[in-house]
Design a protein around this motif. Sequence first.
Motif, short mmCIF file in Angstrom:
data_model
loop_
_atom_site.label_atom_id
_atom_site.label_comp_id
_atom_site.label_asym_id
_atom_site.label_seq_id
_atom_site.Cartn_x
_atom_site.Cartn_y
_atom_site.Cartn_z
N CYS A 314 109.48 -77.29 108.03
CA CYS A 314 109.87 -77.16 106.46
C CYS A 314 111.13 -77.85 106.30
O CYS A 314 112.41 -77.10 106.33
CB CYS A 314 110.11 -75.70 105.82
N THR A 315 111.22 -79.16 106.20
CA THR A 315 112.45 -79.88 106.53
C THR A 315 113.22 -80.07 105.22
O THR A 315 114.49 -80.42 105.36
CB THR A 315 112.13 -81.49 106.93
N ALA A 316 112.81 -79.62 104.01
CA ALA A 316 113.73 -79.51 103.08
C ALA A 316 114.77 -78.36 102.80
O ALA A 316 115.56 -78.36 101.90
CB ALA A 316 112.95 -79.64 101.74
N LEU A 317 114.58 -77.25 103.53
CA LEU A 317 115.58 -76.25 103.77
C LEU A 317 117.07 -76.57 104.16
O LEU A 317 117.17 -77.36 105.17
CB LEU A 317 114.75 -75.04 104.34
N THR A 318 117.97 -75.74 103.68
CA THR A 318 119.16 -75.65 103.96
C THR A 318 119.74 -74.63 104.89
O THR A 318 119.20 -73.54 104.46
CB THR A 318 120.22 -76.20 102.75
#
Lengths: 371, 265
Positions: A314-318
């Motif tokens: 889930c690469t959009a998470l910070t």
Amino acid sequence: MVGKESLRTEVLNLSFEKLMMVECGGNSGKGVNIKAGVITEWKDIPVELLMQILSLVDDQTVIIASEVCRGWREAICFGLTRLSLSWCSKNMNNLVLSLSPKFTKLQTLILRQDKPQLEDNAVETIANFCHDLQILDLSKSFKLTDRSLYAVALGCRDLTKLNISGCSAFSDNALAYLASFCRKLKVLNLCGCVKAASDTALQAIGHYCNQLQFLNLGWCENVSDVGVMSLAYGCPDLRTLDLCGCVLITDDSVIVLANRCPHLRSLGLYYCQSITDKAMYSLAQSKLNNRMWGSVKGGGNDDDGLRTLNISQCTALTPSAVQAVCDSCPSLHTCSGRHSLIMSGCLNLTSVHCVCAGQAHRAITLPHAAH
Amino acid sequence: MAKESGSSKIEMLEISNEAMAEAQSSKIEMLEINNEAMAEAQSSKTVTMKPAEAEESKTETQKITDEESKNVPIAATEEESKKLSITKVEESKNAATATTEGEKEEAKVSLKTLDGVTFEVEAWIAKEMETVQAYIDDTSADTSAAIAIPLHNVAGRELARMVEYCKEHRRASVSAGNLKEFEERFAAALNLYEMKDLIIAANYLNTKKLLESLSRCIAKAIKNKSVEFVRDYFGVTNDYTTEEEAQYRETNAWAFRNVDEDSRN
């Protein structure tokens, strides 16, 4: 005086006979070889004793024992509640066809296959004879069609656990039909059922199966927010939901799950790349709200909140959003011993750590401060 | 015809009246027996004695304690008297506990097997037999101590083995290795018929440890064996028709393979 004493012992004998009556395997004495209350042949041993012995052997031996003689077959057919045929690498279909009419008291039946053998006629036989079934595992039965699901729906209405993972031929209509009859379902594994697990089917599950606690929708690519939101509204007792590979899922699903399913303990979002920080903050906030509400009601529990969260790929998470979830759910761990927050493939999340890791980090840095 | 039926009715009534009278008399007899028994019990419990007789009937220990009580110095103050009374009470309590412990050690239960053999076993062994324990719990302590508990489905030989097992198991349970070795030895000493009788007795008396041990032993013997081996092992005759057998063999051919050489007949 002697007469009275013998009268007293006679009464005692009678009471003890009542207390210790031996049941001879439901035969009610017919054809049982008993001399002065002693069973003289192995074939006449009581049902519960035979079942005690057979509980210590594998299922193959149980089936063999059922063919030793009629008495044993009757006893086993009456007493056997759990059977697994997963060991059967050939001829499972014929075995099910021959055994199902005999073992009518079965409550658990495991028919997992490595090589597809089961056909619809076998499942129909199970549904026709085994009406007490509560747990049924048909995983990897690639040959099965909707006929099987319709039969199970009509014949096994007490099902609480159903595993049809890998049964790729089932349709969503058949699954919706099953949901409308098997309303006691608590565990449902639909992993890889791409055709069956659609929004239509999930809406039916949400509508009828209100006791559902575990649902695996891994790699069911057709599932969207509509289906998941229906589930969240209809199944408030959901504890485990695996949405790995459900690429159409967005933040909306996670927000509704966070707000509507207070008992959610495990959530799999592997490869759900549309998930953003918004979903993470909603999870964190809902857990804090639950804890506050729990303490107001006097039922606050430290174990509340997520225990497993898979956000791999889930690469959009910070980091800040994921850290917020980690802080609000003390059972989530990034430390090596109890790895329950899975973030592989998210290189930007390496700074996220659980409470334990934070404490360990502080413990290491304290001595330096003294210098 | 009407007259005849009327007379027969009267006869019937007379008969029923006689039966009623007999029943009444038998009830009265039963009541008398019960009353006698009650009276006997009462008399045995409460024995009235004249002072002189009472003095004579005292045991030596009682006399000694009486003499000791005469020699006890009179307390000067109230505090001292309190102290004395407290110590007396404590002493008597200790004595009471000592006697009850002694009784517990000596407590035995009589068990009568179907072949008429009476066994006197320790209370802890009876406790292992849950069915016997349930019986003891249901009846009063006096009754169960006075009368041998009848075991209608257990022969003397089996009960002797069960008692032996309980005792040996207790000794062996000091270490897990010893226990396993003992259980294997115990099972190996039995032939199949003895094992059957013993496991049925253990099941009947609900002796959990022995039941589990024998079940494990039998399960180990038949695990992954063919139908024919299991039939041979237990000496069970095949009561299926040739058609049924043929059909079964066709469906489940694997069940008739791999008959072990060591099958016991």
